[in-house]
Design an enzyme around this catalytic site. Structure first.
Site, PDB file in Angstrom:
ATOM      1  N   ARG A 160       0.835  -1.214   0.000  1.00  0.00           N
ATOM      2  CA  ARG A 160       0.000   0.000   0.000  1.00  0.00           C
ATOM      3  C   ARG A 160       0.868   1.261   0.000  1.00  0.00           C
ATOM      4  O   ARG A 160       0.624   2.202  -0.763  1.00  0.00           O
ATOM      5  CB  ARG A 160      -0.897  -0.011   1.240  1.00  0.00           C
ATOM      6  CG  ARG A 160      -1.678   1.267   1.476  1.00  0.00           C
ATOM      7  CD  ARG A 160      -2.516   1.129   2.750  1.00  0.00           C
ATOM      8  NE  ARG A 160      -3.231   2.349   3.086  1.00  0.00           N
ATOM      9  CZ  ARG A 160      -2.716   3.319   3.810  1.00  0.00           C
ATOM     10  NH1 ARG A 160      -1.467   3.256   4.246  1.00  0.00           N
ATOM     11  NH2 ARG A 160      -3.450   4.392   4.090  1.00  0.00           N
ATOM     12  N   GLY A 190      12.917 -12.015   1.893  1.00  0.00           N
ATOM     13  CA  GLY A 190      14.101 -12.255   2.717  1.00  0.00           C
ATOM     14  C   GLY A 190      15.390 -12.218   1.899  1.00  0.00           C
ATOM     15  O   GLY A 190      15.417 -11.636   0.815  1.00  0.00           O
ATOM     16  N   ASP A 226      11.030 -13.966  10.444  1.00  0.00           N
ATOM     17  CA  ASP A 226      12.177 -14.589  11.120  1.00  0.00           C
ATOM     18  C   ASP A 226      13.187 -13.595  11.717  1.00  0.00           C
ATOM     19  O   ASP A 226      14.051 -13.997  12.494  1.00  0.00           O
ATOM     20  CB  ASP A 226      12.901 -15.521  10.146  1.00  0.00           C
ATOM     21  CG  ASP A 226      12.004 -16.653   9.664  1.00  0.00           C
ATOM     22  OD1 ASP A 226      11.232 -17.164  10.493  1.00  0.00           O
ATOM     23  OD2 ASP A 226      12.066 -17.003   8.474  1.00  0.00           O
TER      24      ASP A 226
HETATM   25  P1  ADP Z   1      13.444 -15.467   1.131  1.00  0.00           P
HETATM   26  O1  ADP Z   1      13.418 -14.299   0.203  1.00  0.00           O
HETATM   27  O2  ADP Z   1      12.360 -15.395   2.155  1.00  0.00           O
HETATM   28  O3  ADP Z   1      14.825 -15.732   1.675  1.00  0.00           O
HETATM   29  P2  ADP Z   1      13.837 -17.674  -0.721  1.00  0.00           P
HETATM   30  O4  ADP Z   1      15.201 -17.979  -0.243  1.00  0.00           O
HETATM   31  O5  ADP Z   1      12.918 -18.796  -1.057  1.00  0.00           O
HETATM   32  O6  ADP Z   1      13.003 -16.756   0.286  1.00  0.00           O
HETATM   33  O7  ADP Z   1      14.005 -16.754  -2.016  1.00  0.00           O
HETATM   34  C1  ADP Z   1      12.888 -16.263  -2.700  1.00  0.00           C
HETATM   35  C2  ADP Z   1      13.129 -16.308  -4.192  1.00  0.00           C
HETATM   36  O8  ADP Z   1      14.225 -15.438  -4.531  1.00  0.00           O
HETATM   37  C3  ADP Z   1      13.575 -17.663  -4.736  1.00  0.00           C
HETATM   38  O9  ADP Z   1      12.492 -18.544  -4.956  1.00  0.00           O
HETATM   39  C4  ADP Z   1      14.203 -17.245  -6.042  1.00  0.00           C
HETATM   40  O10 ADP Z   1      13.204 -16.975  -7.003  1.00  0.00           O
HETATM   41  C5  ADP Z   1      14.893 -15.936  -5.674  1.00  0.00           C
HETATM   42  N1  ADP Z   1      16.324 -16.169  -5.374  1.00  0.00           N
HETATM   43  C6  ADP Z   1      16.856 -16.745  -4.274  1.00  0.00           C
HETATM   44  N2  ADP Z   1      18.197 -16.820  -4.348  1.00  0.00           N
HETATM   45  C7  ADP Z   1      18.537 -16.277  -5.547  1.00  0.00           C
HETATM   46  C8  ADP Z   1      19.780 -16.045  -6.225  1.00  0.00           C
HETATM   47  N3  ADP Z   1      20.968 -16.420  -5.690  1.00  0.00           N
HETATM   48  N4  ADP Z   1      19.746 -15.449  -7.441  1.00  0.00           N
HETATM   49  C9  ADP Z   1      18.570 -15.093  -7.996  1.00  0.00           C
HETATM   50  N5  ADP Z   1      17.367 -15.256  -7.400  1.00  0.00           N
HETATM   51  C10 ADP Z   1      17.339 -15.851  -6.206  1.00  0.00           C
END
Ligand code: ADP
Length: 320
Positions: free
Chosen positions: A22, A103, A128
């Protein structure tokens, strides 16, 4: 001057993400910038699932948990060819820059996109509190209050039945949710990844609480992914006169209406992200440090060490 930005939520959802969406939408519109909501995180970006947002599209969402634009995981986003497809989709929709809420995984995606010419700003959206570039992440305070409410209820029944309640909370390898919940509820034991776990020491402490301190009940708060909470509860029943019971709180911790703290945090951060993009900044993430909203390059943020919680654990020990 930038004309159109995108906003997405990625990774696990957290309460307050909607308040951030928002703020991004309305702060952009107030600056004469159009906003497209990108559905289901990077997955929707690659598939071109995006729509223009008006002020009214974010009415009545500040109080809602979850994310109205959906979240998803797309491990393939690490592949250059997949990101090239995403960049092509953004360009064909006229999206020049993106606010990503999630995250550290989401931050890595944002950094990779920025390197390909699409300025991205990351907002820390996770329950977290495992993003050290911000004192607090959006959703942590709400999840903490959910956990506290559950533990307070467990305390009532624990003391009536000479029980030791083992409560497993989320945290994704970060002990903050367990530590802050344990401090808030007066838990007898707090077990976090940072402090380490030695089963024999935990059982010895429980025996001491039982036999020496003559406690009527005991509450053990433990972070997820350390040990099996049910097995620990069973061992507690074996080595002490407590009846050990485990409660794994699970996904209820992720839901619910965001607290005032999370709403204000998300609102301030969303507005700041738009300001950064309007100023041509990319590859940064927003954080709140000592009550100030700030930003830093994502690669610096990802290299930050975990917060040192030794003093808070020591404080807890003094009060048991
Ligand atoms: P969070 O953002 O909560 O840590 P994830 O680790 O699942 O959750 O990451 C979310 C998404 O970000 C992943 O599903 C992927 O699409 C993208 N992502 C994660 N790591 C990378 C990376 N090293 N390079 C590019 N995209 C990434």
């Amino acid at each position: 001057m930038i004309k159109r930005i995108g906003v997405l939520t990625s990774g696990g959802d957290s309460p307050g993400m909607n308040a951030a969406i928002r703020a991004v939408v309305r702060s952009a519109l107030a600056r004469g910038i159009e906003v497209m909501a990108i559905e289901d995180g990077y997955k929707g970006m690659v598939e071109g699932k995006m729509r223009l947002m008006e002020r009214r599209d974010v009415s009545d969402i500040i109080l809602r948990g979850g994310t109205i634009i959906g979240s998803a995981r797309l491990p393939e986003f690490k592949e250059l060819a997949v990101r090239e497809q995403a960049v092509a989709m953004l360009k064909s929709n006229g999206v020049e820059a993106v606010v990503v809420i999630g995250g550290d995984g989401t931050y890595r995606g944002a950094m990779a996109l920025t390197a390909m010419g699409i300025n991205c700003i990351g907002l820390p959206g996770t329950i977290d509190n495992d993003v050290p570039s911000s004192d607090y992440t959006i959703g942590f305070d709400t999840a903490l209050n959910t956990v506290i409410e559950a533990i307070d209820k467990l305390r009532d029944t624990s003391s009536s039945h000479h029980r030791c309640s083992v409560v497993e909370v989320m945290g994704n390898h970060c002990g903050d949710l367990a530590l802050f919940a344990g401090l808030s509820c007066g838990a007898e034991l707090i077990i976090t990844p940072e402090q380490g776990y030695v089963e024999s020491e935990v059982l010895e402490k429980i025996r001491h609480l039982d036999e020496v301190r003559k406690k009527r009940h005991a509450i053990v708060v433990i972070s997820e992914k350390i040990t099996d909470a049910n097995a620990l509860a069973q061992k507690i029943s074996t080595v002490s006169s407590f009846s050990g019971r485990a409660t794994v709180l699970g996904h209820i911790q992720r839901g619910g209406s965001p607290t005032a703290f999370d709403r204000v945090l998300a609102t301030r951060m969303g507005d700041y992200a738009v300001e950064l993009l309007a100023n041509g900044v990319g590859g940064h993430c927003v954080g709140m440090i000592d009550n100030e909203i700030t930003s830093m390059p994502i690669d610096d943020a990802l290299a930050l060490p975990r917060r040192d919680r030794t003093a808070l654990h020591a404080l807890h020990e003094r009060l048991i």
